[in-house]
Write a protein that holds these residues in place. Structure first.
Motif, PDB file in Angstrom:
ATOM      1  N   SER A  12      -1.033   0.390  10.084  1.00  0.00           N
ATOM      2  CA  SER A  12      -0.911   1.699   9.500  1.00  0.00           C
ATOM      3  C   SER A  12      -1.407   1.899   8.137  1.00  0.00           C
ATOM      4  CB  SER A  12       0.615   2.090   9.558  1.00  0.00           C
ATOM      5  OG  SER A  12       0.921   3.029   8.659  1.00  0.00           O
ATOM      6  N   ASP A  13      -2.004   2.789   7.705  1.00  0.00           N
ATOM      7  CA  ASP A  13      -2.632   3.230   6.213  1.00  0.00           C
ATOM      8  C   ASP A  13      -2.030   4.596   5.822  1.00  0.00           C
ATOM      9  OD1 ASP A  13      -3.947   4.854   7.878  1.00  0.00           O
ATOM     10  OD2 ASP A  13      -5.998   4.282   6.969  1.00  0.00           O
ATOM     11  N   LYS A  14      -0.889   5.014   6.134  1.00  0.00           N
ATOM     12  CA  LYS A  14      -0.409   6.139   5.817  1.00  0.00           C
ATOM     13  C   LYS A  14       0.043   6.264   4.317  1.00  0.00           C
ATOM     14  CE  LYS A  14       0.357   7.788  10.734  1.00  0.00           C
ATOM     15  NZ  LYS A  14      -1.253   8.488  10.572  1.00  0.00           N
ATOM     16  N   GLY A  15       0.751   5.079   3.962  1.00  0.00           N
ATOM     17  CA  GLY A  15       1.375   5.115   2.605  1.00  0.00           C
ATOM     18  C   GLY A  15       0.115   5.255   1.476  1.00  0.00           C
ATOM     19  N   ASP A  16       0.628   5.560   0.271  1.00  0.00           N
ATOM     20  CA  ASP A  16      -0.358   5.522  -1.021  1.00  0.00           C
ATOM     21  C   ASP A  16      -0.358   4.139  -1.466  1.00  0.00           C
ATOM     22  OD1 ASP A  16      -2.140   6.448  -2.665  1.00  0.00           O
ATOM     23  OD2 ASP A  16      -0.663   6.705  -4.253  1.00  0.00           O
ATOM     24  N   LYS A  17      -1.574   3.576  -1.230  1.00  0.00           N
ATOM     25  CA  LYS A  17      -1.889   2.125  -1.672  1.00  0.00           C
ATOM     26  C   LYS A  17      -1.113   1.019  -0.964  1.00  0.00           C
ATOM     27  CE  LYS A  17      -2.928   3.378  -6.554  1.00  0.00           C
ATOM     28  NZ  LYS A  17      -2.824   3.209  -8.185  1.00  0.00           N
ATOM     29  N   THR A  18      -0.568   1.492   0.229  1.00  0.00           N
ATOM     30  CA  THR A  18       0.203   0.662   1.050  1.00  0.00           C
ATOM     31  C   THR A  18      -0.589   0.587   2.412  1.00  0.00           C
ATOM     32  OG1 THR A  18       2.029   1.064  -0.154  1.00  0.00           O
ATOM     33  CG2 THR A  18       2.454  -0.061   1.944  1.00  0.00           C
ATOM     34  N   ILE A  19      -0.585  -0.561   3.073  1.00  0.00           N
ATOM     35  CA  ILE A  19      -0.953  -0.641   4.341  1.00  0.00           C
ATOM     36  C   ILE A  19       0.077  -1.601   5.052  1.00  0.00           C
ATOM     37  CG2 ILE A  19      -3.432  -0.312   4.129  1.00  0.00           C
ATOM     38  CD1 ILE A  19      -3.700  -3.524   4.333  1.00  0.00           C
ATOM     39  N   VAL A  20       0.134  -1.475   6.477  1.00  0.00           N
ATOM     40  CA  VAL A  20       0.970  -2.328   7.245  1.00  0.00           C
ATOM     41  C   VAL A  20       0.401  -3.145   8.234  1.00  0.00           C
ATOM     42  CG1 VAL A  20       2.980  -2.351   8.846  1.00  0.00           C
ATOM     43  CG2 VAL A  20       2.892  -0.467   7.193  1.00  0.00           C
ATOM     44  N   VAL A  21       0.604  -4.435   7.941  1.00  0.00           N
ATOM     45  CA  VAL A  21      -0.461  -5.427   8.762  1.00  0.00           C
ATOM     46  C   VAL A  21       0.234  -6.115   9.779  1.00  0.00           C
ATOM     47  CG1 VAL A  21      -1.714  -7.290   8.577  1.00  0.00           C
ATOM     48  CG2 VAL A  21      -1.779  -5.737   6.663  1.00  0.00           C
ATOM     49  N   ASN A  22      -0.082  -6.297  11.039  1.00  0.00           N
ATOM     50  CA  ASN A  22       0.562  -7.053  12.094  1.00  0.00           C
ATOM     51  C   ASN A  22       0.093  -8.120  12.012  1.00  0.00           C
ATOM     52  OD1 ASN A  22       2.379  -7.263  14.095  1.00  0.00           O
ATOM     53  ND2 ASN A  22       0.811  -6.755  15.607  1.00  0.00           N
ATOM     54  N   ASN A  48      -7.116   0.164  -3.804  1.00  0.00           N
ATOM     55  CA  ASN A  48      -8.054   1.443  -3.840  1.00  0.00           C
ATOM     56  C   ASN A  48      -8.035   2.335  -2.393  1.00  0.00           C
ATOM     57  OD1 ASN A  48      -9.005   0.846  -6.606  1.00  0.00           O
ATOM     58  ND2 ASN A  48     -10.136  -0.868  -5.491  1.00  0.00           N
ATOM     59  N   ASN A  49      -6.926   1.896  -1.556  1.00  0.00           N
ATOM     60  CA  ASN A  49      -7.025   2.676  -0.308  1.00  0.00           C
ATOM     61  C   ASN A  49      -8.332   2.442   0.513  1.00  0.00           C
ATOM     62  OD1 ASN A  49      -4.244   3.749  -0.550  1.00  0.00           O
ATOM     63  ND2 ASN A  49      -5.170   5.141  -1.722  1.00  0.00           N
ATOM     64  N   GLU A  50      -8.606   1.073   0.700  1.00  0.00           N
ATOM     65  CA  GLU A  50     -10.151   0.890   1.294  1.00  0.00           C
ATOM     66  C   GLU A  50      -9.879   0.606   2.551  1.00  0.00           C
ATOM     67  OE1 GLU A  50     -11.164  -2.523  -1.003  1.00  0.00           O
ATOM     68  OE2 GLU A  50     -12.213  -1.127  -2.782  1.00  0.00           O
ATOM     69  N   MET A  51      -8.627  -0.092   3.183  1.00  0.00           N
ATOM     70  CA  MET A  51      -8.528  -0.464   4.293  1.00  0.00           C
ATOM     71  C   MET A  51      -7.979   0.659   5.338  1.00  0.00           C
ATOM     72  SD  MET A  51      -9.336  -3.202   3.853  1.00  0.00           S
ATOM     73  CE  MET A  51      -9.677  -4.233   2.356  1.00  0.00           C
ATOM     74  N   SER A  52      -8.444   0.702   6.487  1.00  0.00           N
ATOM     75  CA  SER A  52      -8.156   1.693   7.553  1.00  0.00           C
ATOM     76  C   SER A  52      -7.631   0.927   8.801  1.00  0.00           C
ATOM     77  CB  SER A  52      -9.271   2.594   7.781  1.00  0.00           C
ATOM     78  OG  SER A  52     -10.335   1.840   8.482  1.00  0.00           O
ATOM     79  N   THR A  53      -6.791   1.781   9.546  1.00  0.00           N
ATOM     80  CA  THR A  53      -6.246   1.215  10.834  1.00  0.00           C
ATOM     81  C   THR A  53      -7.237   0.605  11.774  1.00  0.00           C
ATOM     82  OG1 THR A  53      -4.668   3.066  10.553  1.00  0.00           O
ATOM     83  CG2 THR A  53      -4.859   1.967  12.685  1.00  0.00           C
ATOM     84  N   GLY A  54      -6.882  -0.583  12.471  1.00  0.00           N
ATOM     85  CA  GLY A  54      -7.844  -1.212  13.148  1.00  0.00           C
ATOM     86  C   GLY A  54      -8.515  -2.315  12.688  1.00  0.00           C
ATOM     87  N   GLU A  55      -8.642  -2.482  11.257  1.00  0.00           N
ATOM     88  CA  GLU A  55      -9.587  -3.338  10.677  1.00  0.00           C
ATOM     89  C   GLU A  55      -8.673  -4.763  10.597  1.00  0.00           C
ATOM     90  OE1 GLU A  55     -12.241  -0.821   7.599  1.00  0.00           O
ATOM     91  OE2 GLU A  55     -10.328  -1.808   6.855  1.00  0.00           O
ATOM     92  N   THR A  70       5.485  -7.407  -0.674  1.00  0.00           N
ATOM     93  CA  THR A  70       5.452  -8.615  -1.483  1.00  0.00           C
ATOM     94  C   THR A  70       4.098  -9.297  -1.123  1.00  0.00           C
ATOM     95  OG1 THR A  70       6.642  -9.817   0.228  1.00  0.00           O
ATOM     96  CG2 THR A  70       8.087  -8.925  -1.902  1.00  0.00           C
ATOM     97  N   TRP A  71       3.159  -8.499  -0.558  1.00  0.00           N
ATOM     98  CA  TRP A  71       1.762  -9.070  -0.322  1.00  0.00           C
ATOM     99  C   TRP A  71       0.803  -8.325  -0.775  1.00  0.00           C
ATOM    100  CZ3 TRP A  71       1.512 -13.483   3.012  1.00  0.00           C
ATOM    101  CH2 TRP A  71       2.625 -13.973   3.416  1.00  0.00           C
ATOM    102  N   LYS A  72      -0.311  -8.645  -1.101  1.00  0.00           N
ATOM    103  CA  LYS A  72      -1.343  -7.754  -1.622  1.00  0.00           C
ATOM    104  C   LYS A  72      -2.767  -8.194  -0.620  1.00  0.00           C
ATOM    105  CE  LYS A  72      -3.271 -10.886  -5.322  1.00  0.00           C
ATOM    106  NZ  LYS A  72      -3.584 -11.145  -6.586  1.00  0.00           N
ATOM    107  N   VAL A  73      -3.492  -7.022  -0.402  1.00  0.00           N
ATOM    108  CA  VAL A  73      -4.853  -7.466   0.214  1.00  0.00           C
ATOM    109  C   VAL A  73      -6.050  -8.233  -0.607  1.00  0.00           C
ATOM    110  CG1 VAL A  73      -6.823  -6.241   1.485  1.00  0.00           C
ATOM    111  CG2 VAL A  73      -4.531  -5.262   1.540  1.00  0.00           C
ATOM    112  N   LEU A  74      -6.410  -9.411   0.237  1.00  0.00           N
ATOM    113  CA  LEU A  74      -7.300  -9.952  -0.282  1.00  0.00           C
ATOM    114  C   LEU A  74      -8.718  -9.622  -0.002  1.00  0.00           C
ATOM    115  CD1 LEU A  74      -6.467 -13.885   0.030  1.00  0.00           C
ATOM    116  CD2 LEU A  74      -6.637 -12.663  -2.032  1.00  0.00           C
ATOM    117  N   GLU A  75      -9.062  -9.438   1.256  1.00  0.00           N
ATOM    118  CA  GLU A  75     -10.421  -9.131   1.765  1.00  0.00           C
ATOM    119  C   GLU A  75     -10.480  -8.593   3.024  1.00  0.00           C
ATOM    120  OE1 GLU A  75     -13.031 -12.381   1.940  1.00  0.00           O
ATOM    121  OE2 GLU A  75     -11.569 -13.603   3.022  1.00  0.00           O
ATOM    122  N   ARG A  76     -11.168  -7.856   3.475  1.00  0.00           N
ATOM    123  CA  ARG A  76     -11.561  -7.403   4.993  1.00  0.00           C
ATOM    124  C   ARG A  76     -12.404  -8.363   5.645  1.00  0.00           C
ATOM    125  NH1 ARG A  76     -14.260  -2.849   3.790  1.00  0.00           N
ATOM    126  NH2 ARG A  76     -12.458  -1.459   3.909  1.00  0.00           N
TER     127      ARG A  76
END
Length: 103
Positions: A12-22, A48-55, A70-76
């Motif tokens: 999910s990438d619906k939140g502002d500046k937030t993604i949900v990672v499985n 920066n809201n760079e990630m999208s669903t499925g990545e 409590t997590w932050k995105v490092l890289e795609r």
């Protein structure tokens, strides 16, 4: 203490500046020995809201950003898989007539 780094899929990438990672992991059953898949969802900060669903992404543990994050995105790691489009077969008037005649 080193920060944990996990790899998972954005669900999910619906939140502002937030993604949900499985994140999936495989564990061995303590008694029967069967390998089972276990998954958990983590809320991660995507500045920066760079990630999208499925990545596929790598996330790193950090100090609490909000109640759930409590997590932050490092890289795609990998791009999103292309959506499978069903093939639509063309049906002509002749084909419809044959189908009706058979039934």
């Amino acid at each position: 203490m080193p920060k944990r780094i996990l790899t998972g899929t954005v669900v999910s990438d619906k939140g502002d500046k937030t993604i949900v990672v499985n994140v999936e992991r495989k564990v061995k059953h303590p008694l029967y020995g069967k390998i089972m898949r276990r998954s958990k969802k983590y809320h991660a900060h995507d500045e920066n809201n760079e990630m999208s669903t499925g990545e596929t992404v790598r996330i790193e543990e950090t100090k609490p950003i909000s109640k759930l994050k409590t997590w932050k995105v490092l890289e795609r790691v990998g791009a999103a898989a292309a959506p499978a489009t069903p093939k639509v077969s063309e049906v002509t008037a002749e084909d419809e007539g044959e189908v009706k005649a058979e039934s």
